[in-house]
Design a protein around this motif. Structure first.
Motif, mmCIF file in Angstrom:
data_model
loop_
_atom_site.group_PDB
_atom_site.id
_atom_site.type_symbol
_atom_site.label_atom_id
_atom_site.label_comp_id
_atom_site.label_asym_id
_atom_site.label_seq_id
_atom_site.Cartn_x
_atom_site.Cartn_y
_atom_site.Cartn_z
ATOM 1 N N VAL A 3 2.470 -10.624 8.524
ATOM 2 C CA VAL A 3 2.579 -10.026 7.201
ATOM 3 C C VAL A 3 4.007 -10.246 6.716
ATOM 4 C CG1 VAL A 3 2.405 -7.882 5.884
ATOM 5 C CG2 VAL A 3 0.830 -8.302 7.775
ATOM 6 N N HIS A 4 4.163 -10.836 5.550
ATOM 7 C CA HIS A 4 5.481 -11.088 4.983
ATOM 8 C C HIS A 4 6.145 -9.770 4.603
ATOM 9 C CE1 HIS A 4 3.568 -14.986 4.749
ATOM 10 N NE2 HIS A 4 4.759 -15.523 4.560
ATOM 11 N N ALA A 5 7.465 -9.795 4.482
ATOM 12 C CA ALA A 5 8.228 -8.585 4.175
ATOM 13 C C ALA A 5 7.793 -7.967 2.857
ATOM 14 C CB ALA A 5 9.715 -8.897 4.162
ATOM 15 N N SER A 6 7.543 -8.789 1.830
ATOM 16 C CA SER A 6 7.149 -8.230 0.535
ATOM 17 C C SER A 6 5.769 -7.573 0.625
ATOM 18 C CB SER A 6 7.154 -9.307 -0.548
ATOM 19 O OG SER A 6 6.235 -10.324 -0.245
ATOM 20 N N GLU A 7 4.864 -8.188 1.386
ATOM 21 C CA GLU A 7 3.535 -7.587 1.576
ATOM 22 C C GLU A 7 3.657 -6.289 2.359
ATOM 23 O OE1 GLU A 7 0.128 -10.385 2.523
ATOM 24 O OE2 GLU A 7 1.881 -11.659 2.913
ATOM 25 N N HIS A 9 6.200 -4.322 2.472
ATOM 26 C CA HIS A 9 6.797 -3.325 1.586
ATOM 27 C C HIS A 9 5.733 -2.748 0.649
ATOM 28 C CE1 HIS A 9 9.885 -1.258 -0.618
ATOM 29 N NE2 HIS A 9 9.461 -1.792 -1.744
ATOM 30 N N GLU A 10 4.866 -3.610 0.138
ATOM 31 C CA GLU A 10 3.804 -3.161 -0.765
ATOM 32 C C GLU A 10 2.806 -2.267 -0.023
ATOM 33 O OE1 GLU A 10 0.600 -5.437 -3.446
ATOM 34 O OE2 GLU A 10 2.710 -5.869 -3.909
ATOM 35 N N ILE A 11 2.480 -2.632 1.216
ATOM 36 C CA ILE A 11 1.561 -1.812 2.019
ATOM 37 C C ILE A 11 2.177 -0.440 2.274
ATOM 38 C CG2 ILE A 11 0.541 -1.579 4.325
ATOM 39 C CD1 ILE A 11 0.162 -4.682 4.235
ATOM 40 N N GLU A 12 3.471 -0.418 2.602
ATOM 41 C CA GLU A 12 4.152 0.860 2.834
ATOM 42 C C GLU A 12 4.190 1.696 1.552
ATOM 43 O OE1 GLU A 12 7.925 0.472 4.840
ATOM 44 O OE2 GLU A 12 7.048 -0.849 6.336
ATOM 45 N N ALA A 13 4.423 1.041 0.403
ATOM 46 C CA ALA A 13 4.434 1.760 -0.870
ATOM 47 C C ALA A 13 3.045 2.344 -1.157
ATOM 48 C CB ALA A 13 4.877 0.838 -1.998
ATOM 49 N N ALA A 14 2.000 1.589 -0.871
ATOM 50 C CA ALA A 14 0.633 2.089 -1.072
ATOM 51 C C ALA A 14 0.366 3.280 -0.155
ATOM 52 C CB ALA A 14 -0.386 0.979 -0.816
ATOM 53 N N LEU A 15 0.830 3.190 1.080
ATOM 54 C CA LEU A 15 0.662 4.310 2.014
ATOM 55 C C LEU A 15 1.417 5.546 1.506
ATOM 56 C CD1 LEU A 15 -0.419 5.482 4.640
ATOM 57 C CD2 LEU A 15 1.539 4.449 5.833
ATOM 58 N N ASP A 16 2.626 5.324 0.996
ATOM 59 C CA ASP A 16 3.383 6.443 0.422
ATOM 60 C C ASP A 16 2.623 7.068 -0.749
ATOM 61 O OD1 ASP A 16 5.460 6.114 2.228
ATOM 62 O OD2 ASP A 16 6.682 4.908 0.859
ATOM 63 N N ILE A 17 2.001 6.239 -1.580
ATOM 64 C CA ILE A 17 1.223 6.761 -2.710
ATOM 65 C C ILE A 17 0.022 7.547 -2.201
ATOM 66 C CG2 ILE A 17 -0.298 6.074 -4.630
ATOM 67 C CD1 ILE A 17 1.830 3.950 -5.321
ATOM 68 N N PHE A 18 -0.668 7.016 -1.177
ATOM 69 C CA PHE A 18 -1.773 7.765 -0.568
ATOM 70 C C PHE A 18 -1.294 9.159 -0.146
ATOM 71 C CE2 PHE A 18 -4.350 3.872 0.831
ATOM 72 C CZ PHE A 18 -5.462 4.219 0.090
ATOM 73 N N ARG A 19 -0.163 9.204 0.544
ATOM 74 C CA ARG A 19 0.354 10.487 1.052
ATOM 75 C C ARG A 19 0.658 11.449 -0.097
ATOM 76 N NH1 ARG A 19 4.533 7.506 4.892
ATOM 77 N NH2 ARG A 19 3.236 7.169 6.723
ATOM 78 N N GLU A 20 1.351 10.933 -1.115
ATOM 79 C CA GLU A 20 1.734 11.782 -2.244
ATOM 80 C C GLU A 20 0.510 12.290 -3.000
ATOM 81 O OE1 GLU A 20 4.688 13.051 -2.947
ATOM 82 O OE2 GLU A 20 5.630 11.959 -1.299
ATOM 83 N N ILE A 21 -0.460 11.420 -3.235
ATOM 84 C CA ILE A 21 -1.681 11.829 -3.941
ATOM 85 C C ILE A 21 -2.428 12.871 -3.117
ATOM 86 C CG2 ILE A 21 -3.995 11.048 -4.640
ATOM 87 C CD1 ILE A 21 -2.683 8.458 -5.636
#
Length: 163
Positions: A3-7, A9-21
């Motif tokens: 998994v590339h660094a940008s991908e 980062h995007e996966i981690e951001a999506a996980l953060d959004i899951f947590r916040e929601i």
């Protein structure tokens, strides 16, 4: 599969959004953006992707004075995906942690080895300095003898005039 660094980062951001929601379903995209430290456009993009995949559903607040206020809820698939992503994230972080522990162990050994080498070098320098002092002291003693007794003979024996 790498998994590339940008991908990543995007996966981690999506996980953060899951947590916040999951924690605050009434949070606005602007609040999510501020809390997570990512752009509002990126938050919008990720939430829409999660909605399209069926992980998040969105509803308008019926009684809200601001008709643009939304309620974000994780769907059963979203809860499952959040769990899966959390597991994979934890697994990756544990691998990183183990690699860091190994690197720290190697660095400590290297520092310890360097400290030992430096102590050896200093000890050799001290021994060398002591030997130079002895040589100088010996040379000075010979010089003093020569002054008392005169010049040494050609064969190196001292000819003492003081006797």
């Amino acid at each position: 599969m790498s998994v590339h660094a940008s991908e990543r980062h995007e996966i981690e951001a999506a996980l953060d959004i899951f947590r916040e929601i999951d924690q605050s379903p009434r949070m606005t995209q602007r609040e999510l953006s501020s809390r997570l430290g990512i752009s509002l456009g990126k938050v919008n993009f990720l939430i829409n992707a999660l909605i399209r995949k069926g992980f998040v559903k969105v509803e308008n607040f019926r009684k809200a004075s601001n008709k643009r206020a939304y309620l974000y809820c994780l769907t059963p698939r979203g809860i499952e995906e959040k769990s899966r992503m959390t597991y994979l994230f934890l697994k990756r972080k544990l691998r990183e942690y183990e690699r860091l522990e190994e690197e720290i162990r190697r660095l400590r050994e290297e520092v310890s080895s360097e400290e030992s080498r430096q102590k050896e070098v200093r000890s050799e320098e001290v021994r060398g300095e002591e030997m130079r002092r002895k040589e100088v002291s010996s040379d000075e003693a010979r010089g003093e003898e020569e002054r008392k007794c005169g010049v040494p003979s050609k064969d190196g024996d001292q000819v003492c005039n003081a006797l």
